[in-house]
Every structure is written in structure tokens, then in C-alpha cells.
Write a protein that holds these residues in place. Structure first.
Motif, PDB file in Angstrom:
ATOM      1  N   MET A  42      -3.547  -6.651  -1.739  1.00 33.56           N
ATOM      2  CA  MET A  42      -4.939  -6.974  -2.367  1.00 33.56           C
ATOM      3  C   MET A  42      -4.724  -6.093  -3.670  1.00 33.56           C
ATOM      4  O   MET A  42      -4.504  -5.160  -3.738  1.00 33.56           O
ATOM      5  CB  MET A  42      -5.959  -6.219  -1.657  1.00 33.56           C
ATOM      6  CG  MET A  42      -6.431  -6.970  -0.260  1.00 33.56           C
ATOM      7  SD  MET A  42      -7.449  -6.148   0.716  1.00 33.56           S
ATOM      8  CE  MET A  42      -6.590  -4.618   1.167  1.00 33.56           C
ATOM      9  N   GLU A  48     -11.431  -0.781  -3.876  1.00 36.80           N
ATOM     10  CA  GLU A  48     -10.935   0.531  -3.535  1.00 36.80           C
ATOM     11  C   GLU A  48     -11.221   1.637  -4.344  1.00 36.80           C
ATOM     12  O   GLU A  48     -10.272   2.507  -4.510  1.00 36.80           O
ATOM     13  CB  GLU A  48      -9.240   0.079  -3.484  1.00 36.80           C
ATOM     14  CG  GLU A  48      -9.008  -0.928  -2.173  1.00 36.80           C
ATOM     15  CD  GLU A  48      -7.703  -1.053  -1.683  1.00 36.80           C
ATOM     16  OE1 GLU A  48      -6.795  -0.229  -2.182  1.00 36.80           O
ATOM     17  OE2 GLU A  48      -7.369  -1.783  -0.722  1.00 36.80           O
ATOM     18  N   TYR A 233     -10.014  -5.475   6.621  1.00 40.97           N
ATOM     19  CA  TYR A 233     -10.013  -6.330   5.428  1.00 40.97           C
ATOM     20  C   TYR A 233      -9.309  -7.532   6.022  1.00 40.97           C
ATOM     21  O   TYR A 233      -8.237  -7.471   6.938  1.00 40.97           O
ATOM     22  CB  TYR A 233      -9.170  -5.658   4.248  1.00 40.97           C
ATOM     23  CG  TYR A 233      -7.929  -5.271   4.294  1.00 40.97           C
ATOM     24  CD1 TYR A 233      -6.695  -5.856   4.452  1.00 40.97           C
ATOM     25  CD2 TYR A 233      -7.866  -3.934   4.417  1.00 40.97           C
ATOM     26  CE1 TYR A 233      -5.512  -5.183   4.750  1.00 40.97           C
ATOM     27  CE2 TYR A 233      -6.811  -3.139   4.325  1.00 40.97           C
ATOM     28  CZ  TYR A 233      -5.643  -4.005   4.450  1.00 40.97           C
ATOM     29  OH  TYR A 233      -4.424  -3.163   4.567  1.00 40.97           O
ATOM     30  N   ALA A 246      -6.427  -2.569   8.119  1.00 42.23           N
ATOM     31  CA  ALA A 246      -5.208  -1.883   8.578  1.00 42.23           C
ATOM     32  C   ALA A 246      -5.651  -0.468   9.005  1.00 42.23           C
ATOM     33  O   ALA A 246      -6.741   0.114   8.462  1.00 42.23           O
ATOM     34  CB  ALA A 246      -4.217  -1.670   7.384  1.00 42.23           C
ATOM     35  N   ARG A 288       2.568   4.229   4.333  1.00 49.01           N
ATOM     36  CA  ARG A 288       2.158   4.619   2.735  1.00 49.01           C
ATOM     37  C   ARG A 288       2.722   5.803   2.199  1.00 49.01           C
ATOM     38  O   ARG A 288       2.560   6.659   3.052  1.00 49.01           O
ATOM     39  CB  ARG A 288       0.905   4.409   2.679  1.00 49.01           C
ATOM     40  CG  ARG A 288       0.153   3.111   3.284  1.00 49.01           C
ATOM     41  CD  ARG A 288      -1.477   3.418   3.120  1.00 49.01           C
ATOM     42  NE  ARG A 288      -2.153   2.220   3.745  1.00 49.01           N
ATOM     43  CZ  ARG A 288      -2.649   2.318   4.938  1.00 49.01           C
ATOM     44  NH1 ARG A 288      -2.427   3.290   6.122  1.00 49.01           N
ATOM     45  NH2 ARG A 288      -3.294   1.203   5.599  1.00 49.01           N
ATOM     46  N   ARG A 315      -2.395   3.645  -0.898  1.00 46.40           N
ATOM     47  CA  ARG A 315      -2.783   2.608  -0.538  1.00 46.40           C
ATOM     48  C   ARG A 315      -2.548   1.326  -1.826  1.00 46.40           C
ATOM     49  O   ARG A 315      -3.266   0.130  -1.806  1.00 46.40           O
ATOM     50  CB  ARG A 315      -4.229   2.459  -0.165  1.00 46.40           C
ATOM     51  CG  ARG A 315      -4.412   3.703   0.782  1.00 46.40           C
ATOM     52  CD  ARG A 315      -5.716   3.573   1.460  1.00 46.40           C
ATOM     53  NE  ARG A 315      -5.871   2.300   2.390  1.00 46.40           N
ATOM     54  CZ  ARG A 315      -7.030   1.732   2.936  1.00 46.40           C
ATOM     55  NH1 ARG A 315      -7.986   2.966   3.227  1.00 46.40           N
ATOM     56  NH2 ARG A 315      -7.092   0.974   3.857  1.00 46.40           N
TER      57      ARG A 315
HETATM   58  N1  GLY Z   1      -4.617  -1.211   0.296  1.00 42.63           N
HETATM   59  C1  GLY Z   1      -4.712  -1.475   1.654  1.00 42.63           C
HETATM   60  C2  GLY Z   1      -4.345  -0.460   2.577  1.00 42.63           C
HETATM   61  O1  GLY Z   1      -3.530   0.440   2.443  1.00 42.63           O
HETATM   62  O2  GLY Z   1      -4.357  -0.738   3.749  1.00 42.63           O
END
Ligand code: GLY
Length: 361
Positions: A42, A48, A233, A246, A288, A315
Motif C-alpha cells: 500500500m 497511514e 486491509y 496484518a 518490520r 510499516r
Molecule cells: N503498511 C502495512 C503494514 O505494515 O501492515
């Protein structure tokens, strides 16, 4: 120069620097297999934009604005279709409480001047008839686009190699092992051990579904929202894939748990019922690279001349890829120009902000 890390950020840096005539070697035991492989793709500077992250939002907006030209240039350089789509994002709430939660955030986003517009329920369903009739309301963020991160990595690798970069499939245990005038550490969570910077793993579990009969999904927008308090999402691709994400967990393992799959699927089907008929083709977890203030770390590593860092994208790794690559490339090419002449967008990203939290790297 050496780039440690062959994910989207590392490969984009390698491509840009090789295209500027630098001799670039990328080191990664398995290029493209980290967070980029798991990411949904995304490009969401608006949806965000979270409370208390104004500087990060500025970076997301700046990088998202570079995406159309970046995508066009990369497609031309690699010959790879990135799956870049511009239908925009719908932000929805299933119940009254979910809608109130979504509204709180989009009011904040509108106050920042970001493009997000509430829609009447009928307008929402006109745009996406596949949405459940129970969905109480929503808004559209027309500038929040998407790309397929796996295609992106393939394209970046191809473009980097065509520009002359070399890939070495091996792990780098210490920066002193590398014999390069400039080293860029773009190793995601692995940057912590190499640099001592406070980058921590933030686990995300994510699913990939496939529409029946080889057709495309029955909806075209990215759909984000809350379903009975569960944030979720849905990212539809033209090839039939739908990414459902997620979890956000302060954990360092990559196990997929039944509970997470259950929650994600329930929320997804609550918002778009036809997803119950899709094939579940993949359930994965990635890490992440998080930082204490959620903003990335980009710039020279203090006390280590010739070492630059590009990590901590948390993210936002995919949306921040073009900006990060440009900022790092300018630093590499301009080196040793004083930081006073550096791009002001680097200010919130500087590694110095964590000087007091650094462990020996
Ligand atoms: N940007 C989406 C996530 O980190 O799940």
C-alpha cells in the motif's frame, strides 16, 4: 560502494547509485526474501497518517508524490510490470463504533490538509458493490495507491543489475568485513546488530487469497477499515490476488498462528463477504524494522565515516522506497558534503536522534 540488504530499499539505492556511475555490490543471503516479500504494497500517505506522527506523514507524502515517476522509470528500466494501481483507497467502518474510530482518524487527516473525503453509504457501495451491506460508512483517499512488492523487488533487481550493480548472496556479519569506500546498511531489522541503532522487529502476519476461476477480485480499491474493532486491509491485484493484512505484534518470531488467521479472515469477510469463496494460498509472517518514533533512520552513522544507514521503515518501507533511494544517493554522490547542505527531508530521519540509545555495533 557496498549495500547491505537486498530488499526494496537496498535494491533501489543500488539501482540509483549504479545509474549514477558508481560501482555497487549488494550483499544479501536471500535478496527480496525479507519484509519486502511479505509487504502488501500500500502506498498510503493519507490512510497511514496517524496521530502524533506529523513529520513521518510529511515523509510519506513526499515519497508517495515520487511514486508515479519512479514506477514509470523503473518499468522502463526493467521491463517488469510492477502492478502499480491508482484506483485509490476506501476507509470503512463495519459497525457504528468502527465508523466512529475511522472518522476520528480521517478528521485528523483532513485537518492536516490531506486528501480524504467522506462518502455516503450509497456512494461507497456505488464505488465498491462488493462491500458488505452491513458496512456503515466510509471515506475515499484517492491518492493512496498500491504496488506489488514482489514485482517491485524483481524490477529493482533487474534494473540494478542492468545498470551494472552486482549481487553477492552472502551474509554480512560485521561492517568491517566489507572493503568499500561507502557502505549503505539497508538490512531492515538486521541493521541493529550491524550498527547498534535501536531497530526492533515488529511482527506482521498476512494472508494471500486468490479469486475463483482465474478472474480478478470483485473489487478494485484498496479497502482498509475496522470490523468489530479489528483493523484490517484488503489489497486487490489485477492477477486475482487479494492481500489481507496484518497483525502488528511486538515479537521477533515468524510463526503463523491460528488466532491471527482467524481474526484477519473474519474481519476481511465481514467487510467483503465474497472473500469467503476465495482460495487461501498463503499465510506468512514478516518482521518490520521498527524504531522508537516509528520514523525511518536515513543518513550517516555517527562515528563511522563512510557508513550510511537506510532502515527503520517500519510499516512504510514500500511507500518510502523512492524517497529513501533518492536521499541516500544524494548523500553518497555528494559525500563528503557537510550535513548543512543536506535535504531538509533528512532532518526527521537522522541516526543522531538515537545517539543515546545506541549499543556497540
Ligand atoms: N503498511 C502495512 C503494514 O505494515 O501492515
Amino acid at each position: 560502494m557496498a549495500v547491505v540488504g537486498g530488499g526494496a530499499v537496498g535494491l533501489a539505492v543500488a539501482w540509483r547509485c549504479a545509474a549514477r556511475g558508481l560501482r555497487v555490490t549488494v550483499h544479501d543471503p536471500a535478496p527480496g526474501s525479507g519484509a519486502s516479500h511479505v509487504a502488501a504494497g500500500m502506498l498510503s500517505p493519507v490512510a497511514e497518517a496517524y496521530f502524533g506522527e506529523r513529520e513521518l506523514t510529511g515523509l510519506l507524502v513526499a515519497s508517495a508524490a515520487r511514486w508515479p515517476a519512479f514506477a514509470a522509470e523503473l518499468t522502463a528500466a526493467s521491463g517488469v510490470d510492477l502492478g502499480y494501481r491508482t484506483e485509490g483507497t476506501l476507509v470503512v467502518g463495519l459497525t457504528g463504533d468502527d465508523l466512529a474510530e475511522a472518522q476520528r482518524l480521517w478528521s485528523y487527516q483532513r485537518d492536516l490538509g490531506l486528501p480524504i473525503s467522506p462518502l455516503r453509504p450509497s456512494e461507497l457501495r456505488d464505488r465498491e458493490p462488493a462491500l458488505a451491506t452491513r458496512v456503515r460508512g466510509g471515506a475515499v483517499a484517492p491518492g493512496d495507491h498500491q504496488v506489488d512488492p514482489r514485482r517491485l523487488v524483481t524490477a529493482l533487481r533487474t534494473a540494478a543489475e542492468r545498470a551494472g550493480a552486482t549481487l553477492v548472496t552472502g551474509a554480512v556479519r560485521a561492517l568491517s568485513d566489507l572493503d568499500a569506500r561507502v557502505t549503505v546498511v539497508a538490512a531492515g531489522c538486521g541493521a541493529a546488530a550491524l550498527t547498534g541503532l535501536p531497530v526492533r522487529p515488529v511482527k506482521g502476519q498476512i494472508l494471500r487469497l486468490r479469486a475463483p476461476d482465474g478472474g480478478p477480485p470483485g473489487f478494485r480499491h484498496v479497502v482498509r477499515g475496522y470490523a468489530d474493532g479489528e483493523p484490517v486491509y484488503l489489497v486487490p491485484r489485477e492477477d486475482g490476488e487479494v492481500v489481507v493484512g496484518a497483525t502488528v505484534e511486538e515479537r521477533a518470531d515468524t510463526d503463523v498462528t491460528a488466532g491471527a488467521v482467524l481474526r484477519l479472515l473474519r474481519a476481511a469477510v465481514d467487510l467483503v463477504p465474497e472473500l469467503a469463496e476465495y482460495e487461501l494460498v498463503e499465510a506468512t509472517a514478516g518482521l518490520r524494522p521498527g524504531t522508537p518514533d516509528n520514523a525511518p533512520i536515513i543518513g550517516p552513522l555517527p562515528g563511522r565515516p563512510g557508513v550510511l544507514v537506510a532502515t527503520g521503515h517500519h510499516r512504510h518501507g514500500i511507500v518510502l522506497t523512492p524517497l529513501t533511494a533518492d536521499l541516500v544517493t544524494e548523500l553518497v554522490v555528494a559525500e563528503p558534503t557537510a550535513p548543512a547542505t543536506a535535504d531538509p527531508l533528512l532532518a526527521p530521519c537522522t541516526p543522531e536522534r538515537f545517539a543515546g540509545q545506541r549499543r556497540p555495533g
